[in-house]
Design an enzyme around this catalytic site. Structure first.
Site, short mmCIF file in Angstrom:
data_model
loop_
_atom_site.label_atom_id
_atom_site.label_comp_id
_atom_site.label_asym_id
_atom_site.label_seq_id
_atom_site.Cartn_x
_atom_site.Cartn_y
_atom_site.Cartn_z
N TYR A 16 34.10 39.57 36.27
CA TYR A 16 35.27 40.25 36.85
C TYR A 16 36.17 40.91 35.80
O TYR A 16 37.14 41.56 36.15
CB TYR A 16 36.11 39.23 37.62
CG TYR A 16 35.35 38.57 38.75
CD1 TYR A 16 35.14 39.23 39.95
CD2 TYR A 16 34.83 37.28 38.61
CE1 TYR A 16 34.43 38.64 40.99
CE2 TYR A 16 34.12 36.67 39.63
CZ TYR A 16 33.93 37.35 40.81
OH TYR A 16 33.23 36.76 41.83
N HIS A 21 40.78 44.39 40.16
CA HIS A 21 41.49 43.19 40.61
C HIS A 21 42.01 42.37 39.41
O HIS A 21 42.79 41.45 39.59
CB HIS A 21 40.53 42.33 41.45
CG HIS A 21 41.18 41.67 42.64
ND1 HIS A 21 42.34 42.14 43.24
CD2 HIS A 21 40.82 40.56 43.35
CE1 HIS A 21 42.65 41.34 44.26
NE2 HIS A 21 41.76 40.37 44.33
N ASN A 79 42.23 33.50 44.91
CA ASN A 79 42.82 32.89 46.10
C ASN A 79 43.34 31.47 45.86
O ASN A 79 43.90 30.85 46.76
CB ASN A 79 41.83 32.91 47.28
CG ASN A 79 40.55 32.17 46.98
OD1 ASN A 79 40.35 31.66 45.88
ND2 ASN A 79 39.66 32.12 47.96
N ASP A 104 47.42 43.86 40.98
CA ASP A 104 46.97 45.14 41.51
C ASP A 104 47.55 45.35 42.91
O ASP A 104 47.80 44.39 43.63
CB ASP A 104 45.44 45.19 41.55
CG ASP A 104 44.85 44.05 42.39
OD1 ASP A 104 45.23 42.88 42.16
OD2 ASP A 104 44.02 44.32 43.29
N ASN A 125 45.63 38.04 48.04
CA ASN A 125 45.31 36.61 48.04
C ASN A 125 46.00 35.83 46.92
O ASN A 125 46.36 34.66 47.10
CB ASN A 125 43.80 36.39 47.96
CG ASN A 125 43.10 36.80 49.24
OD1 ASN A 125 43.69 36.78 50.31
ND2 ASN A 125 41.83 37.18 49.13
#
Length: 199
Positions: A16, A21, A79, A104, A125
């Site tokens: 990631y 994100h 989350n 973001d 989230n």
């Protein structure tokens, strides 16, 4: 003088690292680089932490006006970010009104930036988890506009896909600007920083 907690929201791990994100992580990394202080992984903290100070001269600054700042990159997934934030707040004795979440924002065009205090989670989230674990939404936010996905691309797919090579330089410029805005927020206060950076 009360310490600050600046939370870069993102997902851990190399998969990631270069996605939209994770712009919160990127801003946190930029602030740590300015402070010339590395992140560490304290036991039981559920996140990577960088302890520094901010003054009128910027991150890593010293002097009578220097304020203590903790930078945090949660090692939980987005989350569950709130669990790491609550842990850091308890450990460093920081109240929610001295927390800044950098994240973001799909509802702002790329390059738009909004600093604010309080509000809802707008479907994010990470913010939802923070509100849940802190028991309040009364913390600062630095909202980094990434824009909506083109065409019919799914929003989740858009935010979790690597930033295209053609946009990386533009993102680097914006990440530096968001870091400037966070610095201004801590040093000058919200109204002054909003006047300078909100677009």
């Amino acid at each position: 003088m009360a310490a600050w907690l600046v939370v870069g929201l993102g997902n851990p791990g190399p998969t990631y690292a270069s996605t939209r994100h994770n712009v919160g992580f990127m801003v946190a990394d930029e602030l740590a680089a300015r402070a010339r202080t590395p992140f560490t992984a304290p036991r039981g903290m559920r996140g990577d932490v960088c302890e520094t100070r901010v003054a009128a001269s910027g991150f890593g600054g010293v002097g009578a006006d220097a304020q203590r700042v903790v930078l945090l990159k949660p090692r939980t997934f987005m989350n569950e970010s709130g669990a790491a934030v609550a842990k850091a707040c308890a450990f460093f004795k920081i109240d929610p009104d001295h927390v800044v979440a950098v994240h973001d924002e799909l509802d702002l065009d790329f390059g738009q930036l909004r600093l604010k205090f309080g509000g809802g989670d707008n479907g994010h989230n990470g913010l939802r988890s923070m509100r849940s674990h802190l028991g309040t939404g009364d913390f600062f936010r630095a909202r980094f506009g990434i824009g909506r996905p083109p065409g019919r691309q799914d929003a989740a797919d858009f935010v979790l896909r690597p930033i295209p090579a053609s946009l990386r330089e533009d993102y680097a410029v914006e990440i530096s600007r968001v870091a400037d805005a966070v610095e201004a927020l801590l040093v000058e206060g919200l109204t002054s920083a909003q006047n300078r950076f909100n677009s």
